[in-house]
Design an enzyme around this catalytic site. Structure first.
Site, PDB file in Angstrom:
ATOM      1  N   ASP B 233       0.818  -1.227   0.000  1.00 37.00           N
ATOM      2  CA  ASP B 233       0.000   0.000   0.000  1.00 37.00           C
ATOM      3  C   ASP B 233       0.849   1.272   0.000  1.00 37.00           C
ATOM      4  O   ASP B 233       0.395   2.329   0.458  1.00 37.00           O
ATOM      5  CB  ASP B 233      -0.962   0.033   1.205  1.00 37.00           C
ATOM      6  N   ALA B 234       2.076   1.178  -0.492  1.00 36.90           N
ATOM      7  CA  ALA B 234       2.967   2.331  -0.428  1.00 36.90           C
ATOM      8  C   ALA B 234       3.436   2.815  -1.789  1.00 36.90           C
ATOM      9  O   ALA B 234       4.257   3.717  -1.880  1.00 36.90           O
ATOM     10  CB  ALA B 234       4.177   2.000   0.444  1.00 36.90           C
TER      11      ALA B 234
END
EC number: 3.5.1.10
Lengths: 289, 289, 289, 289
Positions: B233-234
């Site tokens: 999720d980065a």
């Protein structure tokens, strides 16, 4: 104050949910001559949850004095349902203090809305750790106190502030006040300190959120108004809003766009607090807008 | 495909910014008979920053073949400005594979937009770790592969997927695929895997973001489409959007409201990728919409 | 249907405002064993205005049958306050018919949400003046009727539709049905026909609103769901939303962007109607969301 | 003014679209030492449409004086492509006059942003048909002129205004100036008068739009900034925005909510005008934000 406001009372209730609460409360008010204008209610779960209610009613035809009404309500209704409750009278104007550092846009927006009559409160003072905004604040007829803060003087500065605020602040607004308040200071104003944080919390808590947002490359930036608790930027959220941004926006652009969002989010949260529309619960808020 | 699309080419450029880039690129294209339809450019800093450009041009009157044009561009322009560049031809339809788990709303929305002609791509397959959506997918004429995953079989499952995807996926879409992909898998599709995460990142990364949002009491929920990188999720954010919620909304309500946001955010990001409108840069994206 | 929904009843009230209404209604329900889940009320003016209320309550512990409860409510409460009222039982699933012409995005979105369980209704039929969507509709197990319309056949076509709809449509949805319905047809379904108009009404009523919007150069486009009345595009508005556009968007782009707004606005309005959350009043709506 | 702004020039071009424009313009600028910061372009149709371009460039290394550069551009580029064009130098600060009646929120917001440095202009004067805001305006160091208007004095009042504005107003802002200006007055400031109308145009043109909105029962209210033309509320739209409302909002509530939208929409439009980001075209605007 309009005549209606002069006679407006607001009853706020939190209690375990079970059948009969609305009937009991509205029946009591009706029986004593209160005329209900608005009623909002919410339950986290009809079976064993928590129930919240806000009523706004007119007092001219009450058959009891305020203290007698409150005494009767406590005995007849509140005790039976184990209610946490309070009645606020709109005529009892709340006192508000504003704390600010170098960024004055939130402060100025509040003062501007206040002189226009949009915020029904007495602004008792502005306190700043910088001297910059004295003239601007005093031009609104509001006392300005400059209380510098550095790591050595922090405890003393908070002590000074507490003395100034004593009895003068039903609400404390942190309009970009960039000093972290001690847990003791916060505890002196439970659910009565509103902070505006310049991000969409819980994203970008802490320092320099616009720079953090620019670095992460988000496509929306936001602002959050929340009650202050001992943990930084972690208190119950009252209101949030966002605005679209793109790769074209520098950190400076984000700050400029963000100012407009901050002003609106803060002023909405303050207005709702002054109108007794917020019931904090656990680490959340029920906002009856 | 419309006639215009059949002859549309897109040139994407990233290079150190310095004077003369736009003149050199547009002069080159004009000299060779390319007719520019749209030109977008961006610089992080005119002095020593990074420059990005996207041109869309028509090819019917080119005086060179595609390979010759690209060769000439490399020699005459790209080398001089140290450009990272590529030309995409709209007629070379990209192949897309979709990975999905139990929540099918993103997948169905993509398939529905695709059959309507809104997404110009060949959907080569859908892969799922659950068998549930076979019939729905196959009714669109798209092959469906069920590849179960558990902790023991994960490596083998990824190997199977890589074999299926080999040569069949210019773009991989994670439409709520709830398995974490290994760094090796991700490395096989650099800047070619788009994930939809059901929160306003960086808030609520990781599992069960709607529950996290409900617990934190936020007043807006969101969704984020991003390129997948090795860190969960980065990766670079492509698109985000939000919707207003309140104390009235349960986690189930947030999920229902969030589905609409997820569908829109994901379909926008996919459309922009297919139309070569996105230039990833560091951990961000330049999106020329 | 969840167990809760099986036992959910909704009471909707419109009456002249005066003191005591809430107490009387909630007292009555409490006395008969109804457990109130939600209560919303609104008044146009506490002094001499119109009062609206919606209550959602659970019926398992009622001490009366449904008819007896309604009879008692009429006698004990409704008459005293001159109420216009009705009780809807969630278990009595409403029948819905959808009318559509060439643009199927609204229809398909409704069908898709319906099979997912987001819309609690029986879709009894789809009627279209074009044959195009028969297969798509029938694949959802919904009957499809093709009733062509031209100026000569219009009256006969409406007659055919009325026969098909007789007893089969508690709600008629115009999901981009491009024929103007006669006042007689409209009168057969008072406050039970919902239309989606592809503009932000009252701007761009009538034909081809996206072209009108492009020509006027507006910076936002919108969609409006409203109850149909005899006057074209002038009935009570239920829901509206907008999306930002710019000079870059052609009429075709506006149509593509608008489809997403239309789908969302229509599905919200339909959901609220099915859940008895809308009270039409004069040419407006009270929507208790 | 930052050093960058002191040396910033903006070239705006409108011309028939045909191949080679961008190459010619950027080649010319590069050859004379102009360093392009941003370039935006738009075409209504690559085949026979109208082409718009805005370039922002730095002037320190120009090999020609301003007049010589403009002369050369006219001869070498503009004539060849039949361009309508102008160069604006950011250092030549535009003069702005504000006209206002009783509602001062737009005026005060502009003044407040101006003293903060958000609007790069000289505010030369405020003119009002009411005397109310003299003190507030003069406290910003801006001259205030009270010019009463009634039906008999209208022509004379406009004459007085024209004399005051002569040479003092590159931009005239109608910040809720409630007098209709004559076509002659409007003609004196072509595409240089910006009005804020308190509705989402073309909905609710003319008088009292918030009351109109309340009566129509819309679910969003808006504001529109546009250039003033001879036809009331019908000029090219620059910017619009909306806010969600419901049955709960009275006309007074709409006015309060609308003020915030009006302030933002007006300030954005004014900022874009001052930064030469708007190209009016037919009855529309191209806004290169």
């Amino acid at each position: 104050m309009t005549e209606a406001l002069a006679t407006t009372a607001r009853l706020l209730i939190t209690c375990p949910d079970r059948p009969g609460i609305v009937a009991a409360v509205t029946g009591f008010l009706y029986a004593h001559g209160a005329n209900i204008n608005t009623l909002d209610q919410h339950t986290t779960d009809p079976e064993g949850g928590t129930f919240f209610m806000r009523l706004e009613f007119q007092t001219p035809h009450l058959d009891l004095s305020r203290p007698a009404l409150e005494h009767a309500f406590a005995e007849v209704v509140a005790e039976r349902f184990a209610m946490d409750w309070r009645i606020a009278y709109a005529a009892d104007r709340k006192k508000t203090a504003v704390l600010v550092s170098r960024h004055e846009h939130g402060l100025m927006d509040l003062l501007w809305r206040w002189v226009r009559g949009e915020l029904y409160t007495d602004i008792s003072m502005v306190i700043s750790n910088h001297p910059d905004w004295r003239e601007a604040v005093e031009s609104f007829g509001v006392p300005f106190h400059h209380i510098p803060v550095d790591s050595a003087s922090k405890e003393e500065a908070e002590q000074q502030m507490l003395e100034l605020l004593d009895g003068q602040a039903d609400l404390v607004i942190l309009a970009r006040y960039m000093q972290i308040l001690s847990p003791d200071f916060v505890a002196a104003f439970p659910q009565r300190i509103i902070n505006i944080h310049h991000s969409f919390l819980p994203a970008f808590a802490g320092a320099d959120p616009y720079r953090q947002a620019a670095e992460r490359g988000v496509k929306l930036i936001g602002a959050t108004a929340h009650y202050v608790t001992a943990e930084l930027d972690a208190g119950p959220i009252i209101e949030q809003d966002v605005i679209r941004v793109s790769h074209r926006h520098t950190t400076a652009d984000l700050k400029a766009l963000g100012r407009d969002i901050e002003r609106q989010v803060l002023s909405r949260a303050v207005k709702w607090h002054l109108e007794d529309k917020i019931i904090p619960f656990a680490n959340q808020t029920v906002v009856f807008t």
